[in-house]
Design a protein around this motif. Structure first.
Motif, PDB file in Angstrom:
ATOM      1  N   ALA A 113       0.831  -1.210   0.000  1.00  0.00           N
ATOM      2  CA  ALA A 113       0.000   0.000   0.000  1.00  0.00           C
ATOM      3  C   ALA A 113       0.858   1.251   0.000  1.00  0.00           C
ATOM      4  O   ALA A 113       0.478   2.286  -0.564  1.00  0.00           O
ATOM      5  N   TRP A 114       2.053   1.181   0.615  1.00  0.00           N
ATOM      6  CA  TRP A 114       2.933   2.356   0.623  1.00  0.00           C
ATOM      7  C   TRP A 114       3.561   2.610  -0.757  1.00  0.00           C
ATOM      8  O   TRP A 114       4.121   3.684  -0.974  1.00  0.00           O
ATOM      9  N   SER A 115       3.454   1.661  -1.655  1.00  0.00           N
ATOM     10  CA  SER A 115       4.013   1.861  -2.996  1.00  0.00           C
ATOM     11  C   SER A 115       3.026   2.505  -3.961  1.00  0.00           C
ATOM     12  O   SER A 115       3.382   2.791  -5.108  1.00  0.00           O
ATOM     13  N   LEU A 116       1.797   2.757  -3.514  1.00  0.00           N
ATOM     14  CA  LEU A 116       0.785   3.383  -4.372  1.00  0.00           C
ATOM     15  C   LEU A 116       0.990   4.896  -4.370  1.00  0.00           C
ATOM     16  O   LEU A 116       0.125   5.671  -3.952  1.00  0.00           O
ATOM     17  N   VAL A 117       2.125   5.339  -4.861  1.00  0.00           N
ATOM     18  CA  VAL A 117       2.527   6.744  -4.734  1.00  0.00           C
ATOM     19  C   VAL A 117       1.739   7.679  -5.647  1.00  0.00           C
ATOM     20  O   VAL A 117       1.890   8.903  -5.547  1.00  0.00           O
ATOM     21  N   GLU A 118       0.901   7.135  -6.520  1.00  0.00           N
ATOM     22  CA  GLU A 118       0.077   8.019  -7.348  1.00  0.00           C
ATOM     23  C   GLU A 118      -1.083   8.623  -6.568  1.00  0.00           C
ATOM     24  O   GLU A 118      -1.804   9.483  -7.086  1.00  0.00           O
ATOM     25  N   TYR A 119      -1.242   8.189  -5.300  1.00  0.00           N
ATOM     26  CA  TYR A 119      -2.324   8.713  -4.463  1.00  0.00           C
ATOM     27  C   TYR A 119      -1.752   9.498  -3.283  1.00  0.00           C
ATOM     28  O   TYR A 119      -0.676   9.179  -2.773  1.00  0.00           O
ATOM     29  N   ASP A 120      -2.504  10.525  -2.859  1.00  0.00           N
ATOM     30  CA  ASP A 120      -2.108  11.302  -1.687  1.00  0.00           C
ATOM     31  C   ASP A 120      -2.310  10.509  -0.393  1.00  0.00           C
ATOM     32  O   ASP A 120      -1.468  10.537   0.502  1.00  0.00           O
ATOM     33  N   ARG A 121      -3.464   9.855  -0.282  1.00  0.00           N
ATOM     34  CA  ARG A 121      -3.778   9.057   0.892  1.00  0.00           C
ATOM     35  C   ARG A 121      -4.443   7.762   0.429  1.00  0.00           C
ATOM     36  O   ARG A 121      -5.162   7.727  -0.573  1.00  0.00           O
ATOM     37  N   VAL A 122      -4.185   6.699   1.192  1.00  0.00           N
ATOM     38  CA  VAL A 122      -4.792   5.394   0.928  1.00  0.00           C
ATOM     39  C   VAL A 122      -5.390   4.880   2.232  1.00  0.00           C
ATOM     40  O   VAL A 122      -4.733   4.915   3.279  1.00  0.00           O
ATOM     41  N   VAL A 123      -6.649   4.416   2.163  1.00  0.00           N
ATOM     42  CA  VAL A 123      -7.268   3.723   3.283  1.00  0.00           C
ATOM     43  C   VAL A 123      -7.165   2.234   2.991  1.00  0.00           C
ATOM     44  O   VAL A 123      -7.811   1.717   2.080  1.00  0.00           O
ATOM     45  N   MET A 124      -6.312   1.548   3.746  1.00  0.00           N
ATOM     46  CA  MET A 124      -6.094   0.108   3.558  1.00  0.00           C
ATOM     47  C   MET A 124      -7.084  -0.652   4.421  1.00  0.00           C
ATOM     48  O   MET A 124      -7.188  -0.399   5.629  1.00  0.00           O
ATOM     49  N   ILE A 125      -7.825  -1.592   3.826  1.00  0.00           N
ATOM     50  CA  ILE A 125      -8.916  -2.258   4.529  1.00  0.00           C
ATOM     51  C   ILE A 125      -8.868  -3.764   4.284  1.00  0.00           C
ATOM     52  O   ILE A 125      -8.490  -4.232   3.212  1.00  0.00           O
ATOM     53  N   GLN A 131      -0.010   7.549   4.070  1.00  0.00           N
ATOM     54  CA  GLN A 131       0.455   8.371   2.961  1.00  0.00           C
ATOM     55  C   GLN A 131       1.504   7.558   2.202  1.00  0.00           C
ATOM     56  O   GLN A 131       2.560   7.241   2.753  1.00  0.00           O
ATOM     57  N   PRO A 132       1.225   7.183   0.956  1.00  0.00           N
ATOM     58  CA  PRO A 132       2.185   6.368   0.202  1.00  0.00           C
ATOM     59  C   PRO A 132       3.537   7.054   0.072  1.00  0.00           C
ATOM     60  O   PRO A 132       3.631   8.277  -0.075  1.00  0.00           O
ATOM     61  N   SER A 133       4.575   6.249   0.134  1.00  0.00           N
ATOM     62  CA  SER A 133       5.931   6.769   0.033  1.00  0.00           C
ATOM     63  C   SER A 133       6.859   5.609  -0.307  1.00  0.00           C
ATOM     64  O   SER A 133       6.917   4.620   0.436  1.00  0.00           O
ATOM     65  N   MET A 134       7.595   5.731  -1.405  1.00  0.00           N
ATOM     66  CA  MET A 134       8.543   4.680  -1.768  1.00  0.00           C
ATOM     67  C   MET A 134       9.676   4.601  -0.758  1.00  0.00           C
ATOM     68  O   MET A 134      10.237   3.529  -0.516  1.00  0.00           O
ATOM     69  N   GLU A 135      10.004   5.717  -0.136  1.00  0.00           N
ATOM     70  CA  GLU A 135      11.055   5.703   0.876  1.00  0.00           C
ATOM     71  C   GLU A 135      10.633   4.861   2.071  1.00  0.00           C
ATOM     72  O   GLU A 135      11.407   4.029   2.569  1.00  0.00           O
TER      73      GLU A 135
END
Length: 492
Positions: free
Chosen positions: A146-158, A195-199
């Motif tokens: 989910a943290w690799s979905l950097v095309e989004y500002d925020r992700v709700v993982m469910i 918040q997605p982040s590749m780092e």
């Protein structure tokens, strides 16, 4: 006659519910076609549809293979994401799918549900050798994608065992990581905001390689270790101006309402935050999509209500019809064959060894009755509607019980006493006017206590009937033997 009334009642119930579900499925299909038409119209007018309109945020779920319940979780994920879409959520719907998820499932989610499917390789779980490791959590670390979905500002993982009661788009205003504390000291990862982040993603993979402490070997233990200070963070309150917060926050309990809280009072009383999402972190075999979960657990019907309004039951209805017809045929054939089985039973005499014959018949009877009530349970499709599932189970158990009492010449009412007891237990559990869960539990216990003498009496009656059958058998000739001449009878 002892079998006909129950069988007819169950048959009528099955047919009525089948008609209702089929009609609902047809209506859902019609609604889907209307939505598809509206979507096509939007595409023609605007040059692109929903898939061309990229949202800044996303609801994401995870799907992987390798468990006996893969299909159930596939259905549950689709129902959950469709329920979010019905709430008109302003976000994309994403499934992080392992590469071995069947292509037909991926295609169905893309084409029928409008879900974006992201295919990933399974994350190697380095905690498999832990003493407390549960094999069903082996691939849950895929959630880190989910943290690799950097095309989004925020992700709700469910997780797929959630029920959304209302829109939760305000969660996208939360910070870099936000989760709910169901346990007073450990947050729950059935729903969290990130918040997605590749780092961050690469750092998490590095932490896996070096063996960061993980109490349970699953995603929850790893994330609790990775965000150890979340309990000390402030409670999330969405800003009125719609801006996004920075930092980490605790989410109010209303975003992950543990179903066990409901069972205490049979109603929700969550004081902090909106009552938005129900989660089911209970035993795996009591997840809400299984037909036997209701009325054992009252909230199971809520999930099936969402499925009825979204995905429908078109895939299971043909199987249910085939099984129902099979059970009706079994009852008909065994009833017609009863005279032949009577002659067979009366001519099974082994030379003067009636005690042994009685013992064998008792063992056969007990195991036959257990099989009659157990086998139909495992034949019902697991994710079917509870009303259909229980109706088909009762029909199947009545059909197989008819085989037992017709073949062994037992009293029908005694063999069907467990059937009547199960039907009554379902009625007691489904009673909708209990004031709280404690009274409901006491009612179920009291019903079981009152039923126990009847079950014992029915078992005693069956054993007595078998004993009488063995003794009576001595006065019937074997097949091919000539009956005793009347002049030699003791009655003369």
């Amino acid at each position: 006659m002892g079998l006909r009334l129950p069988a007819v009642a169950v048959l009528v119930a099955v047919l009525v519910v089948l008609l209702e579900v089929t009609a609902s499925a047809a209506a859902a299909a019609g609604a889907t076609m209307m939505l598809a038409g509206d979507r096509m119209a939007m595409e023609m007018g605007n040059g692109e549809g929903r898939r061309g309109m990229k949202s800044r945020d996303a609801y994401a779920a995870m799907m992987y293979m390798g468990t006996p319940r893969d299909y159930e979780f596939y259905v549950a994920t689709r129902v959950m994401l469709r329920s979010i879409a019905r709430l008109k959520a302003d976000a994309d719907l994403v499934v992080i799918a392992s590469v071995d998820v069947p292509m037909r499932w991926q295609r169905a989610m893309k084409e029928e549900d409008g879900i974006k499917v992201v295919t990933v390789k399974d994350v190697q779980n380095p905690y498999e050798s832990q003493a407390n490791f549960n094999r069903r959590f082996k691939l849950t670390l895929n959630k880190l994608y989910a943290w690799s979905l950097v095309e989004y500002d925020r992700v709700v993982m469910i997780d797929s065992d959630n029920i959304f009661l209302q829109r939760t788009d305000e969660l996208f205003q939360c910070g870099q990581f936000c989760a709910v504390f169901i346990n007073p000291c450990i947050f729950h990862t059935g729903l969290f905001v990130l918040q997605p982040s590749m780092e961050v993603f690469n750092n998490m993979l590095h932490e896996l390689k070096i063996g960061r402490r993980n109490p349970d070997g699953a995603d929850q233990g790893f994330l609790v270790s990775y965000f150890p200070d979340l309990l000390d963070r402030p409670l999330f309150h969405p800003p009125a101006n719609g801006s996004k917060l920075e930092g980490t926050y605790r989410l109010p309990l209303g975003y992950q309402m543990d179903a066990s809280y409901y069972y205490l009072k049979l109603r929700w009383s969550i004081p902090c935050g909106p009552n938005s999402v129900i989660t089911f972190p209970s035993a795996p075999w009591l997840k809400p999509w299984y037909w036997w979960a209701w009325p054992v657990l009252p909230l199971g019907l809520s999930w099936h209500h969402q499925r009825l309004n979204t995905l429908g039951y078109g895939a299971e209805v043909p199987v249910l019809l085939i099984q129902a017809l099979m059970y009706i045929a079994i009852m008909t054939v065994t009833r017609l064959a009863r005279p032949s089985s009577s002659k067979l039973c009366y001519n099974l005499r082994t030379e003067k060894n009636f005690a042994f014959l009685h013992w064998v018949l008792r063992i056969v009877t007990i195991w036959s009755i257990l099989a009659a009530y157990a086998a139909p349970f495992f034949l019902v499709p697991r994710t079917v509607h509870p009303l259909l599932g229980w109706s088909l189970y009762l029909l199947g158990s009545a059909a197989l019980a008819s085989v037992v009492f017709n073949a062994l010449l037992l009293p029908p009412l005694a063999v069907l006493t467990p059937w009547l007891g199960i039907s009554g237990a379902l009625a007691v559990m489904a009673f909708p006017w209990y004031p709280d869960g404690l009274v409901r539990a006491l009612a179920v216990f009291g019903y079981a206590f009152c039923c126990a003498p009847f079950l014992w009496a029915s078992m005693t009656k069956m054993m007595g009937s078998l004993h009488a059958l063995v003794e009576r058998e001595a006065y019937f000739p074997r097949l091919g033997e000539s009956p005793q001449a009347p002049q030699f009878s003791k009655l003369y």
